[in-house]
Design an enzyme around this catalytic site. Structure first.
Site, short mmCIF file in Angstrom:
data_model
loop_
_atom_site.label_atom_id
_atom_site.label_comp_id
_atom_site.label_asym_id
_atom_site.label_seq_id
_atom_site.Cartn_x
_atom_site.Cartn_y
_atom_site.Cartn_z
N GLY B 40 6.28 -12.45 -3.42
CA GLY B 40 5.38 -11.35 -3.74
C GLY B 40 6.15 -10.20 -4.36
O GLY B 40 7.28 -9.90 -3.97
N LEU B 43 4.13 -3.61 -4.15
CA LEU B 43 4.97 -2.50 -3.70
C LEU B 43 5.98 -2.96 -2.65
O LEU B 43 7.17 -2.65 -2.73
CB LEU B 43 4.12 -1.38 -3.13
N GLY B 45 7.00 -6.16 -1.81
CA GLY B 45 7.90 -7.22 -2.24
C GLY B 45 8.93 -6.74 -3.25
O GLY B 45 10.14 -6.99 -3.13
N HIS B 266 -15.17 -0.53 1.78
CA HIS B 266 -15.17 0.75 1.08
C HIS B 266 -16.59 1.07 0.63
O HIS B 266 -17.23 0.24 0.00
CB HIS B 266 -14.23 0.66 -0.12
N SER B 284 -13.62 5.87 -6.80
CA SER B 284 -12.84 6.63 -5.84
C SER B 284 -13.69 7.36 -4.80
O SER B 284 -14.76 7.87 -5.09
CB SER B 284 -11.97 7.66 -6.58
N ARG B 337 -15.15 6.07 5.88
CA ARG B 337 -15.55 4.89 5.12
C ARG B 337 -16.43 3.93 5.92
O ARG B 337 -17.46 3.48 5.43
CB ARG B 337 -14.29 4.13 4.68
N HIS B 429 -12.40 -4.15 0.84
CA HIS B 429 -11.39 -3.44 0.07
C HIS B 429 -9.98 -3.75 0.54
O HIS B 429 -9.06 -3.92 -0.25
CB HIS B 429 -11.67 -1.94 0.19
#
Lengths: 226, 664, 247
Positions: B40, B43, B45, B266, B284, B337, B429
């Protein structure tokens, strides 16, 4: 100097050569055009012929002219190298070709340039080469004894409609070539600035119109004023 | 089985510091002899592979993508939290720790969360040094904004593309190590299985996705940073390729899956528009600051809207139900959420959904446009402005705040959200659950580590906004380089793993058999259609609201679907070629099993907490009822086809007090 | 809406490709890739081989999706990736030509899938700041002018999809390389390696066999992130400064 050869062979080095030689040739065009305007003086060709004599006999100008020949060849050669390299970098062509906001000139610089190069050969063969072979008639003015009468040769050529057409068409190609080439040279050199680039682009448009129209107008005037 | 979470002793604020000073180290000359596999390149990995490469380990890094830069971390929009307190608003490591524990509804492990809060400050420094173009103040310093669920401004961001910029930063660090030769990168290589030798993770079998060939890779340790499993629901905000397979293969080889039922939904995604829909797009969370959520009160209006006889703007104010404002007067449209999602489901279940599928609610900016318009007119000194002027001024303000989101919405839906309200609906999400890991991020299989969304450790039952990026980078840059030493320091005499061993033969054969099986079925249903059926079962019974009956049914249905899959699936082509259908089949086959485990976990957890809402466990007002006396534990599941085995890791809360959340 | 697709099919990198024609029923709300999903489902139902194409996030940010649609990388809509292109921009009865990104440096793997690892190698040649984990000073120790940070971001927004190469008549990777060079050259953190970075990255770009820029600006026109060709001029400047003026 072991950096020089790889640099000049790098993609950006080649672009640098194209832009510098191109800009030099733009300058040459300005000088050439200024000289050509002397054809329009109604003095029987004195201004033009003495100017021609000066341009072909002044040692400094002669030196510069050799550079010009060299740059024309270099610009052409480099342009063709780039063209063939770029074609092979693309590989297979797209079935559907789409111009995507690009200009006709930018997509066809190699073609335009090749035509201009052929034009140059014919043009120089017609005037410059004949002068060099010394087969032009001679003429004398005050302070000038028996110099080449290029004026008569040129005006004779521009009496023929097809030569005029050839020159006007050639200038059309040149115009398009300059339309892209002028501003492109600045981009390649990295001379780009939010304030000044629009100015350069506008100058480029004005330049290509003035130069091509300026060169083209002379044979037209000569043809119609015979 | 006993689970040892290996939490270091001492006060919470000192655990990590003490750990770092006492953790066994691996000397540089030994690092050069040790090999680590990282699967992976998101971020977690990419940052882990880069950092371990910098330390001198021999790293082999794998991604099924065509480039490490495509990992789905790239799609994160909002930002990354860090307890920098640059805003001077009273933030601290403890506060970030506390908010995360509370936001996670008290189902995360204190020590891990505190460590994440501690290293959060280093992450920002590291990313800035790498050249991540964070938003800046006029003075050139880093800008912060606020995010849901907290009272401080601690979110660092790079426009709406924070994930992209952070991933490109990690990717550049990884690229540097690749160029230095300390990391060997394998693109378009998908992990197919895990190889254990003497009970330790020693290698993986991968499929070269271009040629289809199976390849063996050995190492001293294996790190999985393979993301979450949201795609078990078929429709989610995850990328099309996001899958559970690497983690699932670890589970099949004995690793435990923790809290799989903790999935985050989400509330503001663009609704499904038809059966062909392949994925859902997030809008967003920030939009709920100015948008008001509503559905019509009257069913005849609902029908008229669905039949396109009426538009949203035709419904008069008194016939609109601003249900969040009605149900939660104090938080209104800004409830967390999970609460917002459930409320949307409720009104749609009542039949009041506003698109053709009946699964959408309005997010309306008209009153914000009017409010901003009037205030702008005031600022500009326009006396008695007409409605058009107010609208124009108001739209300009909205465009400045949310322009890019409105543009994206219009691109996808084809309607102008300035003129007609947006339609939104909740979607899967993020998955808080994942491989069970101890404090060292090591699974129960020695030598197998799990980082980022792939593990379960930091977000409890609900993740706060802007915390996923923080966790991924914390794990990869600042945790694993230390904690891997606990394992590798004992391996310095272990020679390089022999990939010709019987263990590798056996696992490779298993992989080959399964691929051959998939290709030999030659049934009538496509992988995609089977995946879609699985997603529907999951969403209907194990989505925003769950109950025992539905879950029990879902378990039976998933089993049946799994049987159907193996009898009916059609996978074209051959094993030894570029074959995306086969890739998908491999992944969906694993989702079929994971889905069941998720349902089993949801059945076991007889409480409502965070993203897990069991209808049987709600208070008189319909709010989630957590049962700390019975369920303050991590559920770690071992795969067993007939009877999944649960191991519990009790959660001890020594630094925060357990409270229930209220948004009324 | 009924559409006719002429799609490039190529079994493997060595195979000779050809166009194959399909008709597909689409609906205006589908994305272009969802239309391909529908087509592939139909092909699978007929036990035919589905069309291979790269895709992943389907929200316009991962850069995986490619395709040249009617002669334009990512299709007719400006500033949009193929995955975000919706069928409402086409008309019933349209004939759509779909080709892979074409460049010698992007060899076709299968159908519409190409190998863009050359981009990775350009980044590996220098598209980074050499800072090891843990070496960084405090984030606010390096102030960055707000406008500069914005300009760096605009360049860093590149998704590495390769549309610039696909669009360029010369298959040049200048916009991609320039975006990365500019992103780092604009930031104070990037100053130390500024010269070696641009030299190495341009060198790698040449090695990969991309074409040379002739300033047609087709790249900018078709870039889904609308990255400006001004960055190309900036890279040229950086390169000349590094090679000619550098020691």
């Amino acid at each position: 100097m072991n950096w020089m050869v790889p640099f000049l062979k790098s993609s950006l080095g080649r672009k640098l050569i194209m832009s510098l030689t191109g800009l030099f040739l733009c300058l040459f065009l300005v000088v050439h055009l200024a000289g050509n305007f002397q054809l329009l003086k109604s003095d029987g060709g004195e201004a033009f012929n003495t100017y021609t004599y000066f341009m072909t006999h002044n040692p400094l100008i002669k030196l510069i002219s050799y550079f010009t020949y060299f740059f024309i060849l270099l610009h052409t050669f480099q342009g063709l190298v780039l063209y063939f390299h770029n074609r092979s970098a693309r590989g297979a062509a797209y079935l559907d070709k789409h111009p995507s906001k690009t200009t006709f000139a930018s997509r066809n610089m190699a073609l335009l340039g090749s035509v201009i190069f052929l034009f140059l050969i014919v043009h120089m063969g017609d005037f410059w080469f004949k002068m060099k072979r010394g087969i032009l008639a001679k003429v004398s003015y005050e302070g000038y004894d028996q110099i080449d009468d290029l004026y008569t040769r040129v005006t004779a050529a521009f009496d023929q409609w097809w030569i005029v057409l050839f020159y006007v068409a050639g200038m059309g190609f040149l115009g398009f070539h300059l339309q892209h080439g002028f501003q492109s040279a600045f981009q390649s050199l990295g001379l780009n600035h939010p304030k000044y680039t629009p100015w350069i682009k506008n100058t480029g448009i004005v330049f290509c119109i003035l130069i091509s129209a300026g060169f083209a107008i002379i044979p037209i005037i000569q043809y119609f004023s015979k | 089985m006993e689970l040892d979470s290996k939490i270091p002793p001492g006060p919470i604020a000192e655990k990590w510091t003490r750990f770092r000073s006492t953790v066994p180290l691996v000397a540089p000359q030994n690092k050069r002899r040790l090999e680590v596999i990282v699967v992976g390149t998101g971020l977690a990995g990419a940052s882990a592979a880069a950092s371990l490469g910098e330390l001198g380990y021999h790293v082999k890094c794998f991604t099924f993508h065509d480039s490490p830069r495509r990992a789905h971390s790239i799609a994160a929009q909002g930002g990354i939290n860090a307890a920098k307190n640059y805003a001077n608003d009273g933030d601290s490591i403890f506060r970030l720790f506390y908010d995360t524990i509370k936001g996670g509804d008290y189902r995360a492990r204190e020590a891990n969360v505190h460590r994440m809060a501690e290293v959060s400050v280093n992450i920002i420094d590291q990313c800035v040094a790498q050249g991540v173009p964070f938003a800046r103040e006029y003075g050139g310093l880093l800008e912060n904004r606020s995010f849901g669920g907290v009272q401080v401004s601690r979110t660092f961001y790079a426009r709406g593309q924070t994930g992209q910029q952070l991933l490109l930063g990690a990717y550049s660090a990884l690229s540097r190590q690749i160029s230095l030769g300390s990391v060997k990168m394998y693109n378009r290589h998908e992990m197919m299985d895990l190889v254990l030798v003497d009970g330790k993770a020693r290698g993986i079998i991968v499929r070269n996705l271009v040629t289809g060939k199976l390849e063996r890779f050995g190492a001293h340790a294996v790190i999985l940073a393979t993301g979450g499993y949201g795609n078990v629901y078929y429709l989610s905000t995850n990328a099309m390729g996001s899958n559970v397979s690497a983690a699932w293969k670890a589970v099949k080889r004995g690793a435990l899956m923790a809290n799989p039922c903790f999935t985050q939904i989400h509330p503001t995604c663009i609704p499904v528009s038809g059966d062909y829909q392949s994925k859902l797009t997030l809008m967003s969370e920030s939009l709920r600051n100015d948008g008001r959520v509503w559905v019509p009160k009257k069913m005849e209006d609902v029908h008229a809207i669905r039949e396109k006889k009426k538009k949203a703007t035709d419904i008069p104010e008194e016939d609109r139900d601003y249900y969040l404002e009605r149900m939660y007067p104090s938080f209104g449209n800004l409830v967390p959420r999970d609460v917002a999602s459930r409320a949307a489901k409720k009104v749609c279940d009542e039949g009041r959904g506003v698109n053709a599928t009946g699964l959408a609610v309005y997010l309306d900016f008209a009153s914000a446009i009017e409010r901003f318009g009037k205030s702008q007119a005031n600022v500009k000194g326009i006396q008695n402005p007409d409605a058009a002027t107010i609208r124009k001024l108001g739209e300009a303000v909205i465009s400045e705040k949310y322009g890019n989101l409105f543009e994206m919405y219009e691109k996808i839906v084809g309607e102008d959200p300035y003129k007609t309200p947006m339609m939104i609906y909740p979607a899967i999400h993020y998955t808080m659950g994942g491989l069970w890991v101890d404090y060292n991020l090591e699974t129960n299989i020695p030598g197998l580590f799990a980082l980022g969304e792939c593990n379960f450790s930091d977000h409890g039952a609900n993740r706060l906004g802007a915390s996923a990026l923080m966790q991924g980078l914390a794990d990869g840059y600042f945790v694993i380089p230390y904690t891997i030493g606990t394992f590798l320091s004992k391996e310095i005499r272990t020679p390089a793993t022999d990939t010709a061993s019987p263990e590798f033969d056996k696992v490779e054969k298993d992989v080959r058999d399964r691929i051959d099986h998939l290709l030999s079925v030659q049934g009538k249903q496509s992988v995609e259609s089977l995946h879609r059926q699985l997603g529907k079962i999951m969403w209907d019974h194990c989505g925003m609201a769950r109950n025992r009956e539905g879950l029990e049914q879902a378990r039976i249905q998933i089993r049946q679907l799994r049987d159907t899959f193996w009898k009916e699936v059609y996978v074209p082509g051959k094993a030894l070629e570029f074959n995306p259908e086969l890739d998908k089949a491999n992944r969906v086959a694993d989702f079929m099993e994971l889905g069941e485990m998720l349902v089993v976990d949801a059945l076991d957890r007889n409480e409502s907490c965070g993203g897990h809402f069991r209808e049987e466990y709600q208070d008189s007002e319909g709010e989630a009822l957590r049962r700390d006396d019975l369920y303050a534990y991590v559920s770690a599941w071992a795969w067993n086809d007939s009877n999944m085995e649960l191991t519990k890791e009790a959660l001890k809360f020594e630094n925060v007090e357990l409270k229930s959340r209220s948004y009324k | 809406m009924k559409l006719t697709l002429k799609v490039w099919r190529q079994a493997d990198p060595q195979a000779k490709g050809r166009f194959e024609t399909f008709s597909v029923n689409a609906n205006e709300h589908m994305s272009f890739l969802e239309m391909f999903d529908v087509l592939n489902e139909e092909l699978l139902a007929e036990k035919k081989e589905p069309i291979a194409f790269d895709h992943d996030c389907r929200e316009g940010i991962c850069g995986a999706c490619s395709m040249v649609i009617n002669g334009q990388a990512h299709g007719p809509l400006g500033g949009t990736t193929t995955c975000q292109l919706h069928m409402r921009h086409f008309k019933d009865g349209d004939i759509i030509v779909v080709e892979p990104f074409r460049a010698s440096a992007f060899p076709v793997i299968k159908d519409l899938v190409v190998d863009r690892s050359s981009f990775d190698r350009i980044i590996q040649a220098g598209g980074f700041i050499s800072v090891n984990t843990g070496q960084a000073p405090d984030g606010n120790a390096i102030p960055v002018e707000r406008d500069k940070a914005g300009a760096a971001f605009d360049a860093a927004a590149c998704i590495g999809c390769g549309a610039c190469v696909a669009a360029c008549p010369n298959a040049s990777a200048m916009l991609f390389t320039a975006a990365k060079v500019s992103h780092l050259a604009l930031l104070p953190q990037g100053q130390i390696e500024r010269k070696t970075r641009v030299k190495n990255m341009v060198n790698q770009m040449d090695i990969e066999g991309f074409g040379k820029c002739s300033n047609t600006y087709a790249c900018e026109a078709e870039c889904p992130k609308e990255i400006s060709v001004d960055y190309i001029a900036r890279m040229n400047r950086e390169y000349f400064a590094a090679v000619i003026a550098g020691e």
